[in-house]
Design a protein around this motif. Structure first.
Motif, PDB file in Angstrom:
ATOM      1  N   GLY A 101       0.645  -1.226  -0.388  1.00  0.00           N
ATOM      2  CA  GLY A 101       0.221   0.176   0.015  1.00  0.00           C
ATOM      3  C   GLY A 101       0.769   1.447  -0.018  1.00  0.00           C
ATOM      4  O   GLY A 101       0.910   2.110  -0.564  1.00  0.00           O
ATOM      5  N   THR A 102       1.722   1.219   1.009  1.00  0.00           N
ATOM      6  CA  THR A 102       2.846   2.904   1.062  1.00  0.00           C
ATOM      7  C   THR A 102       3.472   3.003  -0.308  1.00  0.00           C
ATOM      8  O   THR A 102       3.800   3.574  -0.935  1.00  0.00           O
ATOM      9  N   PHE A 105       0.761   4.030  -2.739  1.00  0.00           N
ATOM     10  CA  PHE A 105       0.605   5.674  -2.238  1.00  0.00           C
ATOM     11  C   PHE A 105       1.786   7.185  -2.717  1.00  0.00           C
ATOM     12  O   PHE A 105       1.961   7.928  -3.094  1.00  0.00           O
ATOM     13  N   ILE A 110      -0.319  10.680  -6.526  1.00  0.00           N
ATOM     14  CA  ILE A 110      -0.941  10.704  -5.302  1.00  0.00           C
ATOM     15  C   ILE A 110      -0.622  11.874  -4.758  1.00  0.00           C
ATOM     16  O   ILE A 110      -1.474  12.786  -4.730  1.00  0.00           O
TER      17      ILE A 110
END
Lengths: 316, 297
Positions: A101-102, A105, A110
């Motif tokens: 997830g990191t 991201f 984003i």
């Protein structure tokens, strides 16, 4: 005239000394690279030879019994093997979504680039903090802080065998959490590199047909990067299995077998760290046997990781 | 088709789902960064506030003697430098030499492939196994002048940890050097040895240096291989022959003193953590700086 012309293109005659140095240097570098293989084999042979005594005496029974008694000279490593597998796999289960997830991201557009780089740098710096310092922090700060949370888990889910004992301080659960912190940087860094290598055209094509950001990530970008991410996850698993200091300091070092991750336990590496210095006689051989098992486990995971990266890597 | 059909509609399910995932990923990265902030804050506030000149130079006192003064960590700082120095004296030449072979001489044959594979395998072996190995071949056999636990044995154990990093970065750094440079040098009549030493190695210097600093940082923070090779000592090093005796290091000091019941010893462990973390973070940022300068070139 013609004879002179022929001489124009004769190669320079290398003096003997130059040839000697060239060849000598080449052979020296060969010897140095061979050192890797020599050290690797030496580690294998030494650990294997030292553990033969215990292997002969206990055989495979060593893997499934959990008594560890230097007084009666009875050894079985099941507690440590169970601890190694449970802590490393549980930490992986928590760390994979966090790490991937990191990585997503900080690779997809984003955030502004400055902040993305800062998050990436911070996660990587986490890898620079030595295991023993994280262990110190875990023992003196983290464990007392999360204990109420663990007690709550025990009271709510105590009927499940994995949570069936009351947390009394050090134990496998805090060890799992500290392992999560230690393997997060590996997963994040490798996933980030794999995601960054996904060609920009794939993204453009996905967005061009009207995909939202996350349907592009799930259907196009993640599948394209899956080989690198899987390799990173397996590498992290190997690291978690072999991680020693932080785990030794927080896991409680107990040989009493329990299914529950709330109770103190052992991993192979923490058993080695804890007992090796004071062991003698057949205890040394049994510890070496345990070390041999750990080596085989991490080796298998590492080789599998290399194989899967080669196998799954997509060709564009 | 109406013009409004083409604009972004924020309340479509797919757009809401997408936003939800973005938020989840954001929360995940916050959780991932949180431990670093917490650990660093603790080490800086708790460890940093204890730092004083005495603490940096004195020896630690035996536990329980005097709760007021636990002494210092001076010998452990010196020991860390000496042990990682020994490790790099062994690992750097061998690693660079091995990397030169892989990048310059090998033609992708089975030997080179095996060495590359072995390098990866060696870097995946748990560090405590390296400690167990050095314990069996050096500490138990008393191979060095009859000494058992020694700083030298600790350095050798750490060099096994460093070696794969140095080989890998040398190999990769040399592969980035353009072939034209080599052809130019060889075409002028330089020997292979001179070409490597004066042309390719200097142009790959920065990435090799990055690798060495990173490998050194990893080795200097290691504890597991040291707890039964170098062990620990309460005293300062007085002469060069002390490398044949038990030697203290910051990481083993932290391990030993973290679990002591004495408050003063715990504080020494925090202070040692502060020194070690500042050292390692500094080395990491330094290596980043080197490679950043290299990529701007």
């Amino acid at each position: 005239m013609t004879s002179e012309k022929n001489n124009n293109y004769v190669l320079r005659n290398r003096p003997k000394s130059e040839k000697f140095i060239d060849l000598g240097f080449k052979n020296l570098t060969i010897a140095m690279s061979a050192m890797v293989a020599i050290v690797l084999f030496a580690i294998f042979i030494v650990v294997f030879v030292e553990s033969t005594e215990s292997m002969g005496r206990y055989g495979l029974r060593f893997l499934i019994t959990s008594n560890w008694n230097p007084v009666t000279d009875e050894y079985g490593a099941f507690t440590a093997i169970y601890g190694t597998l449970v802590t490393s796999i549980a930490s992986l289960v928590i760390a994979v979504p966090l790490g991937v997830g990191t990585a997503i991201f900080i690779t997809e557009n984003i955030l502004p680039e400055k902040i993305r780089d800062l998050i990436g740098l911070m996660v990587e710096l986490l890898a620079a903090i030595p295991s023993v310092v994280l262990g110190l922090w875990a023992v003196l700060v983290m464990e007392p802080f999360i204990r109420p949370l663990l007690i709550l888990t025990y009271k709510t889910f105590g009927w499940i065998p994995f949570f069936s004992s009351e947390p009394m301080g050090p134990g496998m659960a805090p060890a799992i959490l500290i392992l999560v912190i230690m393997i997060l940087p590996i997963i994040t860094a490798i996933s980030r590199d794999s995601l960054n290598q996904v060609p920009i055209k794939l993204r453009q094509a996905a967005y061009g047909v009207g995909a939202t950001r996350w349907s592009a990530i799930f259907n196009v970008i993640l599948p394209a990067a899956i080989s690198g991410i899987t390799g990173g996850i397996l590498l992290a698993l190997g690291r978690a299995m072999g991680e020693t200091m932080a785990v030794t300091m927080i896991i409680g070092n107990s040989n009493n077998f329990s299914w529950s991750i709330m109770s103190p336990g052992y991993t192979i590496s923490s058993m080695l760290a804890n007992q090796f210095g004071e062991a003698d006689g057949s205890q040394v051989s049994s510890l070496m046997y345990a070390a041999f098992i750990l080596m085989i486990l991490t080796l298998a995971v590492n080789i599998f990781a290399q194989w899967i990266v080669r196998r799954l890597s997509l060709k564009y | 088709m109406k013009k409004t059909d083409l604009t972004y509609k924020s309340n479509l399910t797919r757009n809401i789902t997408s936003r939800a995932f973005t938020i989840i990923a954001g929360i995940f990265s916050f959780i991932a960064v949180l431990p670093l902030i917490l650990v660093l804050m603790y080490i800086i506030f708790k460890g940093g506030s204890l730092i004083s000149w005495d603490l940096l130079v004195l020896e630690p006192q035996p536990p329980g003697d005097d709760l007021g003064s636990a002494g210092g960590i001076g010998n452990a700082i010196v020991g860390t430098f000496i042990i990682s120095g020994i490790a790099s004296v062994i690992a750097v030449p061998i690693g660079i030499g091995g990397g030169i072979y892989l990048a310059e001489y090998s033609k992708g044959g089975s030997f080179a492939r095996f060495i590359r594979f072995g390098t990866n395998v060696l870097s995946g072996i748990p560090s405590i196994i390296a400690g167990v190995f050095v314990y069996s071949i050096i500490v138990v056999t008393k191979i060095f002048l009859g000494s058992t636990f020694s700083g030298l044995a600790g350095g050798i154990a750490l060099s096994i940890i460093m070696l794969p990093t140095v080989i890998k970065t040398t190999d990769e750094g040399l592969k980035l050097v353009p072939d034209d440079l080599r052809r130019g040098a060889l075409g002028l009549g330089a020997s292979m040895f001179t070409t490597i030493l004066f042309i390719t190695l200097p142009s790959a210097f920065r990435s090799i240096a990055t690798g060495i600093v990173l490998g050194l940082a990893r080795a200097a923070g290691e504890t597991a291989p040291l707890i039964f090779t170098a062990l620990f000592s309460y005293y300062h090093i007085t002469s060069i022959s002390d490398i044949f005796y038990e030697m203290s290091s910051l990481s083993v000091l932290i391990y030993n003193f973290a679990l002591e019941p004495y408050e003063a010893q715990n504080e020494l462990a925090w202070a040692a953590s502060f020194v070690l973390v500042i050292l390692l973070l500094g080395m990491n940022l330094f290596s980043r700086l080197i490679s950043k300068i290299a990529s701007n070139k």
